[in-house]
Scaffold this motif. Structure first.
Motif, PDB file in Angstrom:
ATOM      1  N   PHE A 152      57.973  20.566  38.057  1.00 23.40           N
ATOM      2  CA  PHE A 152      58.403  21.927  37.715  1.00 23.40           C
ATOM      3  C   PHE A 152      58.595  22.021  36.199  1.00 23.40           C
ATOM      4  CE2 PHE A 152      59.396  21.506  42.115  1.00 23.40           C
ATOM      5  CZ  PHE A 152      59.213  22.762  42.655  1.00 23.40           C
ATOM      6  N   TYR A 153      58.076  23.102  35.636  1.00 22.85           N
ATOM      7  CA  TYR A 153      58.181  23.323  34.198  1.00 22.85           C
ATOM      8  C   TYR A 153      58.693  24.735  33.939  1.00 22.85           C
ATOM      9  CZ  TYR A 153      55.199  19.183  33.865  1.00 22.85           C
ATOM     10  OH  TYR A 153      54.685  17.903  33.966  1.00 22.85           O
ATOM     11  N   ILE A 154      59.319  24.907  32.794  1.00 26.30           N
ATOM     12  CA  ILE A 154      59.744  26.235  32.339  1.00 26.30           C
ATOM     13  C   ILE A 154      59.025  26.527  31.030  1.00 26.30           C
ATOM     14  CG2 ILE A 154      61.676  27.652  31.570  1.00 26.30           C
ATOM     15  CD1 ILE A 154      63.492  25.861  33.281  1.00 26.30           C
ATOM     16  N   ILE A 155      58.337  27.643  30.986  1.00 28.63           N
ATOM     17  CA  ILE A 155      57.591  28.031  29.789  1.00 28.63           C
ATOM     18  C   ILE A 155      57.945  29.478  29.444  1.00 28.63           C
ATOM     19  CG2 ILE A 155      55.290  28.520  28.864  1.00 28.63           C
ATOM     20  CD1 ILE A 155      54.246  26.112  30.323  1.00 28.63           C
ATOM     21  N   GLY A 156      58.153  29.736  28.172  1.00 28.84           N
ATOM     22  CA  GLY A 156      58.493  31.075  27.726  1.00 28.84           C
ATOM     23  C   GLY A 156      57.315  32.028  27.771  1.00 28.84           C
ATOM     24  N   SER A 157      57.642  33.336  27.833  1.00 32.43           N
ATOM     25  CA  SER A 157      56.601  34.360  27.915  1.00 32.43           C
ATOM     26  C   SER A 157      56.493  35.178  26.635  1.00 32.43           C
ATOM     27  CB  SER A 157      56.900  35.301  29.088  1.00 32.43           C
ATOM     28  OG  SER A 157      58.151  35.942  28.899  1.00 32.43           O
TER      29      SER A 157
ATOM     30  N   ILE B 175      54.402  23.585  39.462  1.00 31.46           N
ATOM     31  CA  ILE B 175      54.988  24.920  39.478  1.00 31.46           C
ATOM     32  C   ILE B 175      55.580  25.221  38.099  1.00 31.46           C
ATOM     33  CG2 ILE B 175      56.678  26.451  40.542  1.00 31.46           C
ATOM     34  CD1 ILE B 175      54.418  25.561  42.407  1.00 31.46           C
ATOM     35  N   ILE B 176      55.243  26.404  37.578  1.00 26.70           N
ATOM     36  CA  ILE B 176      55.762  26.834  36.275  1.00 26.70           C
ATOM     37  C   ILE B 176      56.633  28.064  36.469  1.00 26.70           C
ATOM     38  CG2 ILE B 176      55.178  27.717  33.982  1.00 26.70           C
ATOM     39  CD1 ILE B 176      52.577  26.135  34.142  1.00 26.70           C
ATOM     40  N   ALA B 177      57.870  27.962  35.998  1.00 24.56           N
ATOM     41  CA  ALA B 177      58.760  29.127  35.959  1.00 24.56           C
ATOM     42  C   ALA B 177      58.611  29.771  34.591  1.00 24.56           C
ATOM     43  CB  ALA B 177      60.202  28.694  36.193  1.00 24.56           C
ATOM     44  N   VAL B 178      58.278  31.050  34.592  1.00 23.63           N
ATOM     45  CA  VAL B 178      58.065  31.771  33.333  1.00 23.63           C
ATOM     46  C   VAL B 178      59.347  32.517  32.993  1.00 23.63           C
ATOM     47  CG1 VAL B 178      56.642  33.452  32.115  1.00 23.63           C
ATOM     48  CG2 VAL B 178      55.636  32.045  33.929  1.00 23.63           C
ATOM     49  N   LYS B 179      59.894  32.217  31.821  1.00 21.69           N
ATOM     50  CA  LYS B 179      61.155  32.854  31.429  1.00 21.69           C
ATOM     51  C   LYS B 179      60.897  33.983  30.425  1.00 21.69           C
ATOM     52  CE  LYS B 179      62.342  30.006  27.412  1.00 21.69           C
ATOM     53  NZ  LYS B 179      63.400  29.274  26.697  1.00 21.69           N
ATOM     54  N   SER B 180      61.808  34.957  30.417  1.00 22.40           N
ATOM     55  CA  SER B 180      61.729  36.013  29.407  1.00 22.40           C
ATOM     56  C   SER B 180      62.611  35.665  28.221  1.00 22.40           C
ATOM     57  CB  SER B 180      62.158  37.361  29.997  1.00 22.40           C
ATOM     58  OG  SER B 180      63.512  37.315  30.412  1.00 22.40           O
ATOM     59  N   HIS B 181      63.746  35.009  28.470  1.00 25.32           N
ATOM     60  CA  HIS B 181      64.610  34.584  27.382  1.00 25.32           C
ATOM     61  C   HIS B 181      65.656  33.621  27.931  1.00 25.32           C
ATOM     62  CE1 HIS B 181      66.758  38.050  29.110  1.00 25.32           C
ATOM     63  NE2 HIS B 181      67.863  37.379  28.790  1.00 25.32           N
ATOM     64  N   GLY B 182      66.423  33.043  27.038  1.00 23.84           N
ATOM     65  CA  GLY B 182      67.517  32.181  27.432  1.00 23.84           C
ATOM     66  C   GLY B 182      67.129  30.707  27.424  1.00 23.84           C
ATOM     67  N   SER B 183      68.126  29.863  27.661  1.00 26.84           N
ATOM     68  CA  SER B 183      67.909  28.416  27.722  1.00 26.84           C
ATOM     69  C   SER B 183      68.943  27.785  28.631  1.00 26.84           C
ATOM     70  CB  SER B 183      67.994  27.798  26.321  1.00 26.84           C
ATOM     71  OG  SER B 183      69.278  28.010  25.759  1.00 26.84           O
TER      72      SER B 183
ATOM     73  N   VAL C 185      57.689  21.760  18.276  1.00 25.92           N
ATOM     74  CA  VAL C 185      56.299  22.010  18.666  1.00 25.92           C
ATOM     75  C   VAL C 185      55.724  20.786  19.364  1.00 25.92           C
ATOM     76  CG1 VAL C 185      53.999  22.638  17.845  1.00 25.92           C
ATOM     77  CG2 VAL C 185      56.020  23.673  16.791  1.00 25.92           C
ATOM     78  N   GLN C 186      56.095  19.601  18.909  1.00 33.18           N
ATOM     79  CA  GLN C 186      55.655  18.381  19.588  1.00 33.18           C
ATOM     80  C   GLN C 186      56.139  18.358  21.034  1.00 33.18           C
ATOM     81  OE1 GLN C 186      57.281  15.509  16.832  1.00 33.18           O
ATOM     82  NE2 GLN C 186      55.264  15.059  15.940  1.00 33.18           N
ATOM     83  N   ALA C 187      57.385  18.751  21.241  1.00 36.52           N
ATOM     84  CA  ALA C 187      57.931  18.771  22.603  1.00 36.52           C
ATOM     85  C   ALA C 187      57.166  19.749  23.484  1.00 36.52           C
ATOM     86  CB  ALA C 187      59.415  19.152  22.558  1.00 36.52           C
ATOM     87  N   ILE C 188      56.778  20.884  22.933  1.00 42.36           N
ATOM     88  CA  ILE C 188      56.019  21.880  23.689  1.00 42.36           C
ATOM     89  C   ILE C 188      54.657  21.332  24.096  1.00 42.36           C
ATOM     90  CG2 ILE C 188      54.848  24.120  23.504  1.00 42.36           C
ATOM     91  CD1 ILE C 188      57.244  25.001  21.711  1.00 42.36           C
ATOM     92  N   PHE C 189      53.968  20.674  23.173  1.00 42.97           N
ATOM     93  CA  PHE C 189      52.635  20.156  23.478  1.00 42.97           C
ATOM     94  C   PHE C 189      52.698  18.921  24.391  1.00 42.97           C
ATOM     95  CE2 PHE C 189      51.161  22.985  20.164  1.00 42.97           C
ATOM     96  CZ  PHE C 189      49.898  23.350  20.631  1.00 42.97           C
ATOM     97  N   LYS C 190      53.762  18.160  24.304  1.00 38.18           N
ATOM     98  CA  LYS C 190      53.912  17.031  25.238  1.00 38.18           C
ATOM     99  C   LYS C 190      54.108  17.549  26.658  1.00 38.18           C
ATOM    100  CE  LYS C 190      56.946  14.876  22.533  1.00 38.18           C
ATOM    101  NZ  LYS C 190      57.917  13.868  22.013  1.00 38.18           N
ATOM    102  N   LYS C 191      54.846  18.640  26.787  1.00 38.59           N
ATOM    103  CA  LYS C 191      54.995  19.273  28.096  1.00 38.59           C
ATOM    104  C   LYS C 191      53.648  19.784  28.593  1.00 38.59           C
ATOM    105  CE  LYS C 191      58.398  22.210  28.608  1.00 38.59           C
ATOM    106  NZ  LYS C 191      59.169  23.487  28.514  1.00 38.59           N
ATOM    107  N   LEU C 192      52.928  20.460  27.715  1.00 37.70           N
ATOM    108  CA  LEU C 192      51.613  20.996  28.068  1.00 37.70           C
ATOM    109  C   LEU C 192      50.680  19.894  28.570  1.00 37.70           C
ATOM    110  CD1 LEU C 192      49.478  23.330  28.014  1.00 37.70           C
ATOM    111  CD2 LEU C 192      49.020  22.662  25.638  1.00 37.70           C
ATOM    112  N   SER C 193      50.709  18.748  27.899  1.00 30.29           N
ATOM    113  CA  SER C 193      49.774  17.659  28.222  1.00 30.29           C
ATOM    114  C   SER C 193      50.014  17.060  29.597  1.00 30.29           C
ATOM    115  CB  SER C 193      49.858  16.567  27.165  1.00 30.29           C
ATOM    116  OG  SER C 193      51.070  15.849  27.274  1.00 30.29           O
ATOM    117  N   LYS C 194      51.227  17.210  30.122  1.00 28.84           N
ATOM    118  CA  LYS C 194      51.591  16.572  31.395  1.00 28.84           C
ATOM    119  C   LYS C 194      51.329  17.449  32.608  1.00 28.84           C
ATOM    120  CE  LYS C 194      55.270  13.817  29.253  1.00 28.84           C
ATOM    121  NZ  LYS C 194      56.739  13.603  29.167  1.00 28.84           N
ATOM    122  N   ILE C 195      51.061  18.725  32.392  1.00 28.68           N
ATOM    123  CA  ILE C 195      50.904  19.649  33.512  1.00 28.68           C
ATOM    124  C   ILE C 195      49.654  19.301  34.314  1.00 28.68           C
ATOM    125  CG2 ILE C 195      50.496  22.065  34.133  1.00 28.68           C
ATOM    126  CD1 ILE C 195      52.184  22.841  31.694  1.00 28.68           C
TER     127      ILE C 195
END
Length: 332
Positions: A207-212, A289-297, A274-284
């Motif tokens: 499961f991943y969370i990615i911003g929109s 399942i990706i949860a798309v968020k509008s805001h928050g953390s 940005v490295q953390a974002i691309f490391k997440k991308l590489s593992k998908i």
């Protein structure tokens, strides 16, 4: 699925010390179906030979005749008959004696055909496939795969390159197709376990969370992209949109870090982010399942969509420089 070569041989020997063709030819109904008897044939197949491949995930119907753990439920199913605490497939006989005689004869035919390596004949025998092919393996001198689910065999066949097989393909055909890839010196249990894990094991999705929202000129995540995600059936990342990331999908973290540190020249977000974002991308992977968020953390997230990662044209990733950048194909 873990098949240990030493344990397979030990368990096969233990089974055959208790059950051989002569005993099966003379067995009683209780010797066959009484699961309270740890030396009954059904107990051996269900519980006593896990090292030869599990079949416990399928109901006792697989033995065609059984003592029910839930007789009230069984009585509601008109496909089965009942007498003296035993249930059986009604097509096998009108009485428990007639049914058991027919079932025992089928088991004898399974064993005989397995001894003769006549797998096509097994396809034609009207005995539940899961139990049938486990009996076949036990009496085959390890000449077929200890994999008894057609779903698993189809998945392995597909993984090895055959896209044409279907649910109608006989199990003997699937077995023969897969076995052509086994080296002569390789143990059947090692070969089966390796390919089951590679192609048939049901893996839990990550499961991943990615911003929109994409960044504006000041590096603030305020530009909504959910409409474009939905329109293009994707979840996407816009950083370094001009660079194709396809060759780095699944790469080790040091390669991802080098990619970002070499190419990211902006002040915001920072290189580590940005490295953390691309490391997440590489593992998908497909099925995640990706949860798309509008805001928050963290615990204050607002999730606006869920998406399952899918392949299109053989890939989950697509680089589209002029449209969102790094696409992950999904079904929203």
């Amino acid at each position: 699925m873990k098949l240990q070569p030493t344990q397979v041989d030990i368990k096969l020997s233990a089974f055959h010390n208790s059950w051989n063709l002569e005993r099966i030819q003379n067995m009683t109904l209780h010797e066959y179906a009484d699961l309270n008897n740890h030396d009954s044939l059904c107990y051996w197949l269900e519980y006593g030979t896990d090292e030869l491949g599990l079949i416990g995930g399928v109901s006792l119907h697989k033995f065609e005749m059984w003592q029910s753990k839930d007789p009230i439920k069984e009585l509601k199913d008109k496909r089965y008959s009942r007498q003296d605490g035993f249930f059986w497939n009604a097509k096998k006989g009108k009485t428990k004696e007639e049914a058991f005689s027919n079932i025992k004869e089928l088991i004898i035919q399974i064993i005989t055909n397995s001894n003769n390596l006549d797998w096509e004949a097994l396809d034609k025998l009207n005995y539940h496939a899961i139990a049938k092919w486990k009996i076949a393996f036990i009496f085959s001198n390890k000449r077929i795969l200890p994999i008894y689910s057609k779903r698993a065999l189809l998945a392995i066949s597909k993984g090895l390159g055959n896209e044409c097989f279907s649910d109608r393909t006989p199990i003997s055909t699937l077995q023969k197709y897969i076995l052509q890839y086994k080296n002569e010196e390789e143990l059947i249990e090692s070969f089966a376990g390796k390919n089951y894990l590679a192609f048939a094991e049901k893996k839990k999705p990550n499961f991943y969370i990615i911003g929109s929202k994409y960044s504006d000129k000041n590096g603030h995540d305020v530009v909504p992209k959910i409409g474009e995600f939905i329109e293009n059936k994707c979840v996407a990342i816009g950083f370094l949109a001009g660079l194709d990331f396809s060759q780095l999908m699944g790469s080790k973290e040091d390669k991802i870090n080098d990619f970002v540190s070499t190419n990211w020249k902006e002040q915001k977000p920072t290189v580590p982010k940005v490295q953390a974002i691309f490391k997440k991308l590489s593992k998908i992977k497909e099925g995640d399942i990706i949860a798309v968020k509008s805001h928050g953390s963290h615990n204050q997230l607002t999730i606006i969509a869920y998406a399952e990662v899918v392949k299109r044209n053989g890939s989950i990733y697509e680089h589209r420089k002029e449209l969102l950048g790094h696409h992950i194909n999904v079904e929203l």
